[in-house]
Write a protein that holds these residues in place. Structure first.
Motif, PDB file in Angstrom:
ATOM      1  N   PHE A 298      -4.633  12.460 -94.186  1.00  0.00           N
ATOM      2  CA  PHE A 298      -5.603  13.083 -93.819  1.00  0.00           C
ATOM      3  C   PHE A 298      -6.312  13.212 -92.513  1.00  0.00           C
ATOM      4  CE2 PHE A 298     -10.189  13.342 -93.962  1.00  0.00           C
ATOM      5  CZ  PHE A 298     -10.909  14.600 -94.938  1.00  0.00           C
ATOM      6  N   ALA A 299      -6.487  11.838 -92.160  1.00  0.00           N
ATOM      7  CA  ALA A 299      -6.921  11.979 -90.510  1.00  0.00           C
ATOM      8  C   ALA A 299      -6.085  12.892 -89.295  1.00  0.00           C
ATOM      9  CB  ALA A 299      -6.873  10.973 -89.371  1.00  0.00           C
ATOM     10  N   ARG A 300      -4.449  12.775 -90.027  1.00  0.00           N
ATOM     11  CA  ARG A 300      -3.219  13.401 -89.692  1.00  0.00           C
ATOM     12  C   ARG A 300      -3.067  15.418 -90.180  1.00  0.00           C
ATOM     13  NH1 ARG A 300      -0.572  10.547 -85.907  1.00  0.00           N
ATOM     14  NH2 ARG A 300      -0.565   8.310 -87.488  1.00  0.00           N
ATOM     15  N   SER A 301      -3.909  15.589 -91.086  1.00  0.00           N
ATOM     16  CA  SER A 301      -4.116  16.784 -90.979  1.00  0.00           C
ATOM     17  C   SER A 301      -5.485  17.632 -90.530  1.00  0.00           C
ATOM     18  CB  SER A 301      -4.302  16.949 -92.567  1.00  0.00           C
ATOM     19  OG  SER A 301      -5.063  16.728 -93.395  1.00  0.00           O
ATOM     20  N   LEU A 302      -6.316  17.090 -89.691  1.00  0.00           N
ATOM     21  CA  LEU A 302      -7.458  17.534 -89.938  1.00  0.00           C
ATOM     22  C   LEU A 302      -7.128  18.554 -88.859  1.00  0.00           C
ATOM     23  CD1 LEU A 302     -10.297  15.095 -90.021  1.00  0.00           C
ATOM     24  CD2 LEU A 302      -9.751  16.931 -91.060  1.00  0.00           C
ATOM     25  N   PRO A 303      -7.198  19.638 -88.172  1.00  0.00           N
ATOM     26  CA  PRO A 303      -6.809  20.689 -86.806  1.00  0.00           C
ATOM     27  C   PRO A 303      -7.378  20.103 -85.862  1.00  0.00           C
ATOM     28  CG  PRO A 303      -8.966  21.442 -88.077  1.00  0.00           C
ATOM     29  CD  PRO A 303      -9.107  19.952 -89.001  1.00  0.00           C
ATOM     30  N   ARG A 304      -7.067  20.291 -84.709  1.00  0.00           N
ATOM     31  CA  ARG A 304      -6.606  19.807 -83.286  1.00  0.00           C
ATOM     32  C   ARG A 304      -7.356  20.907 -82.459  1.00  0.00           C
ATOM     33  NH1 ARG A 304      -5.121  15.562 -86.436  1.00  0.00           N
ATOM     34  NH2 ARG A 304      -4.308  14.227 -85.657  1.00  0.00           N
ATOM     35  N   VAL A 305      -8.980  20.314 -82.112  1.00  0.00           N
ATOM     36  CA  VAL A 305      -9.783  20.705 -80.937  1.00  0.00           C
ATOM     37  C   VAL A 305      -9.555  20.529 -79.766  1.00  0.00           C
ATOM     38  CG1 VAL A 305     -11.784  20.933 -80.855  1.00  0.00           C
ATOM     39  CG2 VAL A 305     -11.315  20.668 -83.558  1.00  0.00           C
TER      40      VAL A 305
ATOM     41  N   LEU B 221      -9.367  13.260 -82.406  1.00  0.00           N
ATOM     42  CA  LEU B 221     -10.083  14.162 -82.909  1.00  0.00           C
ATOM     43  C   LEU B 221     -11.942  14.169 -82.862  1.00  0.00           C
ATOM     44  CD1 LEU B 221      -9.718  12.443 -86.820  1.00  0.00           C
ATOM     45  CD2 LEU B 221      -8.756  14.293 -86.195  1.00  0.00           C
ATOM     46  N   THR B 222     -12.817  14.832 -83.830  1.00  0.00           N
ATOM     47  CA  THR B 222     -13.866  15.065 -82.588  1.00  0.00           C
ATOM     48  C   THR B 222     -15.324  13.858 -83.188  1.00  0.00           C
ATOM     49  OG1 THR B 222     -14.627  16.866 -84.153  1.00  0.00           O
ATOM     50  CG2 THR B 222     -13.489  17.149 -81.959  1.00  0.00           C
TER      51      THR B 222
END
Length: 237
Positions: A79-86, A197-198
């Motif tokens: 899940f954490a790796r699936s979040l978009p990189r800002v 992640l932010t």
């Protein structure tokens, strides 16, 4: 060369190894490139460091993730790796605290930078079975002590390092009888996945951790007192 010999060599005299080669080695060893650069005595590029994030959220995130068992940690890492990189270019810097002293020994400096690579200050770490004063001592001086193996066994998991690897970097003899104290490296894998992640995204991961673990919120700090290290699939083989 065996894995532990590579890590020991980098820790002792890695400054002569080119950063590009360290990045390649990190991929081969499945260790974050930022960590291997630290071990070898190289600076870490800003793009490999976490962004500046809210310390209270960071602490809550770490605490809530620590309530997940191994299958839940695996799902949470995905899940954490699936979040978009800002694109955020203000890297994390641990805030100064009264009486803080710079690291005076090599491994103390390495340990402090490994924590920084994940965006942790000592205050933000989940409960690991060590007093906060002990953790501050560890990132100040790493002197010979009968407690060193216990201390390494406590911090390796949240860093996402296996015990043999961290013992090699710390130049400490390792025995297969040594076990993680509370958390194994699978907890730290989630923390490593969350490095880019932010603050807002950490809140998302913390909520997902609560959903997976079905953790009841009692409105009070209730750390995992025993962890899930004994259930680690690596130790059950």
């Amino acid at each position: 060369m065996e894995r532990h010999a590579v890590l020991s060599s980098l820790a002792a005299r890695g400054t002569g190894t080119a950063p590009q080669r360290l990045t390649e080695l990190a991929l081969e060893l499945d260790i974050p490139a930022a960590d291997l650069l630290v071990v070898a005595g190289h600076p870490v590029p800003a793009e490999l460091l976490p962004p500046k994030r809210d310390a209270v959220v960071m602490r809550e995130f770490a605490y809530r993730v620590s309530h997940c068992d191994h299958s839940q940690l695996a799902a949470l890492e995905v899940f954490a790796r699936s979040l978009p990189r800002v694109a955020v270019r203000e890297p994390f810097v641990e805030p100064a605290w009264p009486g803080r002293r710079p690291a005076e020994t090599r491994f103390a400096a390495v340990l402090g930078e490994l924590l920084r690579n994940r965006g942790f200050g000592v205050r933000e770490l989940p409960f690991m079975g060590l007093a906060r004063s002990t953790l501050y001592q560890m990132v100040w001086r790493w002197d010979p002590s009968p407690h060193r193996r216990q201390q390494l066994s406590a911090v390796a998991g949240p860093l996402g390092w296996t015990l043999p690897d961290l013992f090699a970097v710390a130049d400490e003899p390792y025995s297969t009888e040594v076990r993680p104290m509370l958390h194994c490296h699978h907890l730290g894998r989630v923390f490593a996945a969350a490095v880019p992640l932010t603050t807002a995204q950490l809140i998302e991961v913390a909520k997902e951790a609560d959903r997976l673990s079905v953790r009841e919120d009692h409105g009070a700090w209730q750390p995992v007192s025993e962890g899930f290290a004994d259930e680690c699939p690596d130790l059950l083989r």
